[in-house]
Scaffold this motif. Structure first.
Motif, short mmCIF file in Angstrom:
data_model
loop_
_atom_site.label_atom_id
_atom_site.label_comp_id
_atom_site.label_asym_id
_atom_site.label_seq_id
_atom_site.Cartn_x
_atom_site.Cartn_y
_atom_site.Cartn_z
N CYS A 40 -57.71 -85.46 -53.09
CA CYS A 40 -58.29 -86.18 -54.22
C CYS A 40 -57.48 -85.89 -55.47
O CYS A 40 -57.11 -84.73 -55.71
N CYS A 76 -63.20 -82.77 -60.23
CA CYS A 76 -64.49 -82.73 -60.89
C CYS A 76 -65.04 -81.31 -60.82
O CYS A 76 -65.02 -80.69 -59.75
N LEU A 101 -58.58 -86.19 -58.49
CA LEU A 101 -59.44 -85.64 -59.53
C LEU A 101 -59.83 -84.21 -59.20
O LEU A 101 -59.64 -83.74 -58.07
N CYS A 112 -67.54 -80.71 -58.02
CA CYS A 112 -67.21 -81.27 -56.70
C CYS A 112 -67.85 -80.47 -55.57
O CYS A 112 -67.72 -79.26 -55.50
N LEU A 123 -60.20 -81.66 -51.32
CA LEU A 123 -59.32 -81.86 -52.48
C LEU A 123 -57.84 -81.84 -52.13
O LEU A 123 -57.08 -82.70 -52.52
N LYS A 143 -68.38 -91.61 -63.51
CA LYS A 143 -68.92 -90.31 -63.89
C LYS A 143 -69.17 -90.22 -65.38
O LYS A 143 -70.28 -89.94 -65.82
S1 SF4 Z 1 -66.27 -85.11 -56.72
FE1 SF4 Z 1 -64.57 -84.10 -55.68
S2 SF4 Z 1 -63.88 -85.55 -54.15
FE2 SF4 Z 1 -65.20 -86.69 -55.57
S3 SF4 Z 1 -63.78 -87.52 -57.07
FE3 SF4 Z 1 -64.46 -85.58 -57.88
S4 SF4 Z 1 -62.94 -84.12 -57.19
FE4 SF4 Z 1 -62.67 -85.95 -55.97
#
Ligand code: SF4
Lengths: 711, 264
Positions: free
Chosen positions: B29, B33, B31, B36, B42, B139
């Motif tokens: 991924c 977050c 991102l 997460c 990831l 988000k």
């Molecule tokens: S929650 Fe985790 S898997 Fe989902 S977009 Fe965010 S970092 Fe990526």
């Protein structure tokens, strides 16, 4: 599969009676308040049996009578379905030495007494005990019966009289307490046939509880919604009872089944065989679902106790909303209902010699084996064939002898046959003790002057081929790595197995993570199918089990998933070491039909597909595909509807039996740490459910470690 | 032929779209977050994860053909139960060519794309265009906050959302409600504002955050450092959506946590 004339709203999920009275009754039963009425000891019948020189059948009848006489009538506060057992156990009939002489050289099944069958409750309710008595008298009066038959009939009559005398005392007690309605019911049933739902439930409670008093166990309740429905239907039609009133009575009946369960023998508490079967088809093949089918599920949702254990017969056409209602029950976490697929089970029974009408009337024994109420004196669980052991021996010997893979499979087949024949030989010497009272509840015993122990219309045996996925995975790993890829040598594997994978962790991980597994790889699935073929061939080679029946192979595992891996209680060492699917010594096998515990499985679809490959026409003794779904899979209406789809998929794929559990791993772990906070947490163990906190630690551990699918 | 790294293929995922579904979780991924729940999703490479039961490998490389074969074997079952396949992650678009290759090999299967929307527009359009339904995670609307909590700019996400609205693919916006982070009145109003202007939107799903994955982070040698109060219940306020005439639903229970029930 719904009959058309069902009342609208019959699939309602919540009961409509006000539950305050039964809430407190249920809690009192859970707390065991009623146990203060129990006497310390059961009567000692040995002296009189010896003084009178009684034979075995007479002793059984005498003990039964004395126990009935020793029972004290108990009417718990507010109770409307009476009978609370007060005698603690079954008196011994012989002294040890004599018992040994009597049974020496024979095989006793488990504890000895007849168990794990089902009476024809509808038939007995319809006749009443007085009519059964008259039948016995009439048979006795007909010429041509030998001593043995006459003795049996006299014993049967003695047991009927004992029951009726006990019921009279209950009626008297009720009358003295001013409970005239209850007294009137008890003055009528079970001597005469019931005419109302209340009378029928009261009669059934007594008739069923008495079976335990004769020393039997795993006493099934059969197709409850079929034989009880006429009574309820009559009441509803005449306005004698409201729907809420019926639910409340039914709930009280269900609660009553939990009163004495701590006195029942079983491997673990809860393993007591008080199953009921719902749904399915009638004798003519038409859908049998009625309003009581749904009501029983709804009431079980309310009572939320381990008894009765609920089974539901379905087909690919079963209405999704009924499956949705059943899913609500699964969500409760008890592991009910267990589903069986009529379209697979009925033809298989016919193929095994059952009349079509009888096959359509099947129910399950304590856990899962398919039996015919009132017509089967079958011993459905003579033992287990350990498939992992058969495979492991074949692998080790085959690799040492440097033979090919097919030869290893051949050795596995030999090992399986050897074990099947061993069980068959053992049970050819089966000795079943007389059962005069249980005989009263079966078809043909009184009519022909033959005790149940001498057999009924169906006299098959069954066995279970346990832990198939582990065995198939072990073979699949050997085939892939040693033979196809040649990436592991025979010596390397043997050394790793002998050393319990000490210093062979990377090989163990490959075996676990990279080898084909039942449930996610067709090659492994096919090896499992081959193993079951070997089992079927061995069973089919047995022409006669010694009682005019066959040996039916099944897919259950009961406690064997632990015993076969770790040894039976008392064994010094496990019967099997580390195995080629990457399992270390002592680790559990999977229960019933489930992937190996250490296999990474994609989920329920692959699992259903894998187990749908088994030829259930041959492997017909039962034993469910067992799946744990995360309880999140039952979180909302939409998810429950999806679970209903999954159950329908099971039927569409032609699988035989299914048992779904809603499981929350965190709750279970917390219950291990803080049992006092989870006293009422119920989990499915194998063919039965029990209170989690009352299970032995190894069973708790296995429940926690099972494959969990979802969300 | 393409190949890619898959974290897991999981059947019977009851909250990843209509009917009975199988979800392909693609590993990796872009991102990060802060909340997460899938730390093992990831990294784009297979990893070893420590669990109470010992070590196991998370992630495996598959060819598109292998994955399609697995999915096609069950396609009839998925179809007859009103379901199909969902591509999720991690972020499936990180391996967009691989995903396209798989979808191209599927025989008549309903496809849901579950995405963070963080990808180039061309990748996004191609895979979304091959899907029958898109679950689009939204988000934070505030750019600064988005960078702070996810490590990335939300401009491509918002652009892809608008692009999606111009395509003929129905979509659901999913909002993870993290207490004090994404569930603020301002953020929910901003999301409702955007949602109200989008054609093709089916509804907005609010997914309350539940405490979760601390243990998994440790098992991967990572740290989980929530800057918000985990005990605080999420503010699942549907008002801003109702005011903007946007259909909205609140999920009950642990949505994200349930993705990876810890094997004990
Ligand atoms: S929650 Fe985790 S898997 Fe989902 S977009 Fe965010 S970092 Fe990526």
């Amino acid at each position: 599969m719904l009959a058309t004339e069902l009342a609208p709203g019959f699939l309602t999920r919540t009961c409509s009676f006000s539950t305050a009275r039964l809430d407190s009754m249920r809690n009192r039963i859970r707390d065991g308040a009623h146990r203060i009425y129990r006497s310390a000891e059961s009567p000692d019948v040995l002296p009189e049996c010896e003084a009178e020189g009684l034979g075995w059948p007479r002793r059984v009848a005498r003990a039964f009578r004395r126990v009935c006489e020793a029972e004290t009538p108990v009417v718990l506060p507010g109770e409307r379905i009476l009978f609370t057992r007060t005698t603690p156990g079954i008196p011994p009939l012989y002294r040890d030495g004599e018992w040994k002489t009597l049974t020496g050289g024979s095989t006793l099944h488990e504890l000895g007494p007849i168990s794990n069958i089902c009476a024809d409750w509808g038939f007995v309710l319809g006749q009443g005990l007085l009519e059964r008595r008259r039948v016995a008298m009439e048979t006795a009066s007909r010429p041509g019966h030998d001593e043995r038959a006459l003795e049996f009939l006299a014993c049967a009559i003695e047991t009927i009289d004992a029951v009726l005398a006990l019921v009279d005392r209950y009626a008297e007690t009720a009358r003295k307490m001013g409970l005239t309605g209850l007294a009137a019911i008890l003055e009528k049933v079970p001597g005469r046939p019931p005419e109302t739902f209340h009378e029928a439930l009261q009669a059934l409670r007594i008739l069923h509880a008495m079976v335990w008093l004769e020393g039997h166990y795993h006493v099934g309740l059969g197709r409850f919604d079929q034989y009880m429905w006429p009574y309820l239907e009559g009441d509803l039609e005449s306005g004698r009872i409201t729907l809420a009133g019926a639910e409340e009575l039914l709930a009280e009946f269900f609660i009553s089944l939990n009163k004495d369960s701590d006195l029942y023998p079983g491997v673990q508490q809860g393993d007591n065989g008080q199953t009921i079967m719902l749904g399915g088809v009638r004798h003519d093949g038409s859908p049998a679902v009625n309003e009581l089918t749904a009501m029983a599920i709804r009431v079980a949702l309310y009572t939320n106790m381990i008894d009765p254990k609920i089974n539901l017969r379905i087909s690919a056409d079963t209405d999704l909303s009924l499956l949705g209602l059943a899913g609500e029950l699964t969500r409760n976490g008890l592991g009910f209902p267990q589903y069986s697929n009529d379209e697979v089970v009925i033809p298989a029974l016919v193929k095994h010699g059952y009349d079509l009408e009888d096959a359509r009337d099947y129910t399950v024994a304590a856990c899962w084996e398919f039996i015919i109420p009132g017509k089967g004196m079958e011993v459905v669980n003579t033992g287990a064939v350990s498939l992992p052991l058969a495979a492991d021996k074949a692998i080790r010997q085959g690799l040492s002898a440097d033979v090919g893979f097919e030869a290893i499979l051949g050795r596995a087949a030999d090992n399986i046959r050897e074990r099947v024949f061993e069980l068959a030989d053992k049970y050819r010497r089966l000795l079943l003790p007389p059962a005069p009272y249980y005989s009263v509840l079966m078809e043909g015993c009184l009519e022909n002057g033959r005790d149940l122990s001498r057999g009924l219309k169906y006299n098959n045996f069954g066995l279970h081929a346990a832990a198939s996925a582990n065995a198939a995975d072990a073979l699949a790993a050997v085939k892939r790595f040693v033979f196809d890829e040649r990436s592991v040598t025979a010596d390397e594997l043997l050394e790793a197995l002998d050393g319990n994978f000490e210093n062979h962790e990377s090989l163990r991980r490959r075996l676990t993570e990279d080898a084909p597994k039942v449930g996610n790889d067709e090659e492994a699935d096919q090896l499992m199918v081959r193993l079951f073929e070997f089992v079927a061939e061995a069973c089919e080679a047995i022409e006669d089990n010694g009682r005019g029946g066959k040996m039916r192979p099944g897919t259950g595992s009961a406690m064997y998933y632990i015993w076969l891996a770790r040894g039976e209680p008392g064994d010094a060492a496990p019967p099997i070491g580390a195995t080629a699917e990457g399992r270390k010594r002592g680790e559990f096998f999977s229960a019933n039909l489930a992937p190996s515990p250490n296999a990474a499985i994609r989920g329920p679809i692959g699992v259903l597909q894998a187990f749908s490959r088994i030829d259930y026409g041959r492997i017909c003794n039962g034993g469910p595909i067992t799946m744990e779904l995360s309880d999140l899979s039952f979180r909302d209406e939409d998810s429950i509807a999806k679970c209903a789809l999954l159950v329908r998929t099971f039927a569409q794929l032609g699988c035989q039996q299914l048992q779904l559990n809603a499981l929350n791993a965190e709750t279970l772990l917390d219950a291990k740490r803080h049992p006092e906070l989870h006293r009422n947490l119920i989990v499915r163990v194998w063919g039965w459910s029990g209170y989690f906190c009352e299970l032995a630690p190894e069973y708790q551990d296995h429940v926690v470690a099972r494959q969990l699918y979802g969300l | 032929m393409t190949s890619g790294v898959i974290h897991e293929i999981r059947e019977f995922t009851t909250h990843d779209g209509p009917g009975v579904r199988t979800t392909v979780f693609l590993k990796g991924c872009p991102l990060r977050c802060a909340w997460c729940h899938n730390p093992e999703g990831l990294s784009p490479e297979p990893q070893t994860m420590r669990t109470a039961r010992g070590e196991r490998t998370v992630g495996r490389r598959y060819t598109a053909e292998q994955v399609a074969a697995i999915l096609n074997r069950q396609a009839a079952i998925l179809r007859s139960n009103g379901g199909g396949v969902t591509f999720s992650g991690g972020e499936p678009l990180l391996q967009a060519p691989f995903v396209e290759d798989i979808i191209g090999r599927l025989s008549n299967v309903h496809v849901v794309l579950d995405t963070s929307g963080y990808a180039t527009e061309s990748r996004f359009r191609r895979v979304a265009g091959m899907s029958q339904l898109v679950y689009f995670d939204l988000k934070l609307v505030d750019r600064e906050a988005h960078i702070r909590y996810t490590g990335a700019d939300n401009a491509p996400i918002l652009a892809n959302l608008r692009a999606l609205s111009s395509m003929d693919v129905p979509f659901v916006i999913r909002v993870p409600l993290v207490p004090g982070v994404t569930d603020t009145g301002a953020n929910l109003r901003a999301i409702a504002g955007i949602a109200g202007s989008l054609a093709g939107l089916v509804r907005v799903d609010l997914l309350p955050y539940h405490r979760a994955a601390g243990g998994k982070y440790a098992g991967l040698g990572m740290e989980f450092l929530p800057s918000w109060n985990e005990a605080q219940p999420a503010n699942a306020d549907v008002e801003p959506f109702l005011a903007a005439a946007v259909p909205v639903s609140v999920a009950s229970g642990d949505i994200r946590l349930a993705r990876e029930p810890e094997r004990i």
